[in-house]
Design a protein around this motif. Structure first.
Motif, short mmCIF file in Angstrom:
data_model
loop_
_atom_site.label_atom_id
_atom_site.label_comp_id
_atom_site.label_asym_id
_atom_site.label_seq_id
_atom_site.Cartn_x
_atom_site.Cartn_y
_atom_site.Cartn_z
N TYR A 130 0.82 -1.22 0.00
CA TYR A 130 0.00 0.00 0.00
C TYR A 130 0.85 1.27 0.00
N GLU A 131 2.12 1.15 -0.37
CA GLU A 131 3.01 2.31 -0.32
C GLU A 131 2.49 3.49 -1.15
N HIS A 132 1.84 3.19 -2.26
CA HIS A 132 1.33 4.25 -3.13
C HIS A 132 0.11 4.94 -2.55
N ARG A 133 -0.38 4.46 -1.39
CA ARG A 133 -1.59 5.03 -0.78
C ARG A 133 -1.34 5.57 0.63
N TYR A 134 -0.08 5.79 1.00
CA TYR A 134 0.22 6.27 2.34
C TYR A 134 -0.48 7.59 2.64
N GLU A 135 -0.45 8.51 1.69
CA GLU A 135 -1.04 9.84 1.94
C GLU A 135 -2.55 9.72 2.18
N GLU A 136 -3.18 8.79 1.52
CA GLU A 136 -4.61 8.55 1.72
C GLU A 136 -4.89 8.17 3.18
N ALA A 137 -4.06 7.30 3.73
CA ALA A 137 -4.25 6.88 5.11
C ALA A 137 -4.01 8.03 6.08
N VAL A 138 -2.94 8.79 5.87
CA VAL A 138 -2.64 9.91 6.77
C VAL A 138 -3.75 10.95 6.72
N ALA A 139 -4.30 11.18 5.54
CA ALA A 139 -5.41 12.13 5.40
C ALA A 139 -6.64 11.68 6.19
N ARG A 140 -6.81 10.38 6.35
CA ARG A 140 -7.92 9.85 7.14
C ARG A 140 -7.61 9.93 8.63
N LEU A 141 -6.37 9.65 9.03
CA LEU A 141 -6.03 9.51 10.43
C LEU A 141 -5.73 10.84 11.12
N ALA A 142 -5.07 11.77 10.43
CA ALA A 142 -4.66 13.02 11.07
C ALA A 142 -5.84 13.80 11.65
N PRO A 143 -6.97 13.97 10.93
CA PRO A 143 -8.10 14.68 11.54
C PRO A 143 -8.64 13.97 12.79
N LEU A 144 -8.58 12.65 12.82
CA LEU A 144 -9.04 11.92 13.99
C LEU A 144 -8.13 12.18 15.19
N VAL A 145 -6.83 12.29 14.94
CA VAL A 145 -5.89 12.63 16.01
C VAL A 145 -6.16 14.04 16.51
N ARG A 146 -6.34 14.97 15.59
CA ARG A 146 -6.57 16.37 15.98
C ARG A 146 -7.84 16.52 16.81
N SER A 147 -8.87 15.78 16.47
CA SER A 147 -10.14 15.90 17.18
C SER A 147 -10.17 15.15 18.50
N GLY A 148 -9.18 14.28 18.72
CA GLY A 148 -9.17 13.46 19.92
C GLY A 148 -9.92 12.16 19.77
N ALA A 149 -10.49 11.89 18.60
CA ALA A 149 -11.21 10.64 18.37
C ALA A 149 -10.28 9.45 18.27
N LEU A 150 -9.00 9.70 17.96
CA LEU A 150 -8.00 8.65 17.87
C LEU A 150 -6.86 8.99 18.82
N ARG A 151 -6.72 8.18 19.85
CA ARG A 151 -5.71 8.43 20.87
C ARG A 151 -4.49 7.54 20.64
N TYR A 152 -3.37 7.93 21.21
CA TYR A 152 -2.12 7.20 21.00
C TYR A 152 -1.28 7.27 22.26
N ARG A 153 -0.35 6.34 22.35
CA ARG A 153 0.64 6.32 23.42
C ARG A 153 2.02 6.20 22.81
N GLU A 154 2.96 6.97 23.32
CA GLU A 154 4.35 6.88 22.88
C GLU A 154 5.24 6.59 24.08
#
Length: 338
Positions: free
Chosen positions: A280-304
């Motif tokens: 799916y390397e040719h579709r990485y930007e598609e995934a980031v475009a889906r995930l980044a707004p979820l991170v910004r809104s707090g709907a997708l949480r993460y741990r580092e």
């Protein structure tokens, strides 16, 4: 030019690589040639897949050669460029290796990091390989539907935690399987799973029956081994099993043996599919475009979980397989500025 510190593979592991399989060396940086750029790495990634990159057993990619820099994703800043597509000051993510600097012709770079409002480290985790894997593996192979039950192994990990949250957003009942009470609580309290099981405590089969009273429609498998052996008898008709990792298998030599899955798949008309993010390397930007707004809104949480300095790299893969991480494992090169 500065001296470049590099982590190199010095001996071939049998199974999980340990710190003694690596060494840190100093190397002079070559002069930049036309079409090349110099990247100063800021964060290095540590991923379970790295075990397969150093073992001699057959894998989806050639093993890292002895004496070579350890293959890994990294994110860094372009210091100097003689490449038409990259300018000094850009942040880039790619297969840049466990080292302070990388001189490259651009082919190992996967994307330019444009999410400047978010922490740069996320480009190696929820907005990097882990998030991209979770997004495409779940959406294309798992195909979750509202009201279905999704079970995720290594559910508190960098991929599993995202899979579970995306499953919840898709309307699924999500059941996580993790190792230890602390990780089980993280699945519930931080990532919002409907249920979570500590596979080290009590009867796993019974816990699955209690947590999945309507069976399992989607199983996102990051482990193989006895966890998957317990899940498969509980799959529903037309279930989808996504094989994303085999963390429970200590070695592939000799080839592991265990319960046979064919009758489960046949009797339930189920599908089991392996997933490789490289498809799916040719579709990485598609995934980031889906995930980044979820991170910004707090709907997708993460741990580092960030460790400091290149010296912490050699033992980092073994730590993952020992379950000593709580979240995405990263190495910050503290001598470098973002």
């Amino acid at each position: 030019m500065p001296i470049n510190r590099q982590v190199v593979l010095t001996s071939r592991p049998h199974g999980i690589p340990q710190a003694e399989h690596f060494a840190i060396r100093d190397s002079a940086l070559p002069a930049l040639q036309p079409g090349e750029l110099l990247v100063r790495n800021l964060y290095l990634s540590v991923d379970p897949a790295m075990r397969g990159w150093v073992n001699a057993a057959a894998n989806y990619s050639d093993p890292v050669a002895l004496g070579e820099v350890m293959r890994s994703f990294a994110v860094g800043r372009v210091v100097e460029s003689r490449h038409p597509d990259y300018a000094a000051g850009m942040h880039v993510m790619g297969m840049l290796g466990w080292q302070d600097y990388a001189v490259t012709d651009g082919r190992p770079i996967r994307r330019i990091v444009r999410e400047t409002d978010l922490p740069l480290s996320l480009s190696l985790g929820v907005l990097g390989l882990n998030g991209i894997t979770a997004h495409f593996a779940l959406s294309t192979l798992g195909r979750p539907q509202p009201g279905e039950t999704l079970v995720v192994s290594t559910a508190a990990g960098a991929v599993g935690s995202i899979v579970g949250q995306l499953g919840r957003l898709a309307g699924c009942r999500v059941v996580g399987i993790a190792g230890g009470e602390e990780k089980r609580r993280i699945c519930l309290d931080e990532f919002g799973f409907d249920a979570a099981i500590d596979y080290r405590a009590g009867d796993l089969a019974q816990a699955l029956t209690q947590s999945c009273p309507d069976g399992v429609d989607v199983y996102f498998d990051n482990t193989a081994g006895r966890i998957s052996d317990a899940v498969l008898p509980r799959i529903n008709r037309h279930a989808r099993i996504v094989v994303c990792g085999t963390a429970a298998i200590a070695s592939w030599d000799p080839w592991p043996e265990g319960p046979r899955v064919e009758r489960h798949l046949l009797n339930k008309a189920a599908q089991m599919s392996g997933f490789l993010v490289w498809d799916y390397e040719h579709r990485y930007e598609e995934a980031v475009a889906r995930l980044a707004p979820l991170v910004r809104s707090g709907a997708l949480r993460y741990r580092e979980e960030i460790q400091e300095g290149l010296e912490s790299a050699p033992g980092a893969i073994a730590d993952l397989y020992a379950g000593r991480n709580l979240g995405k494992r990263l190495i910050r090169l503290t001598s470098n500025d973002e």
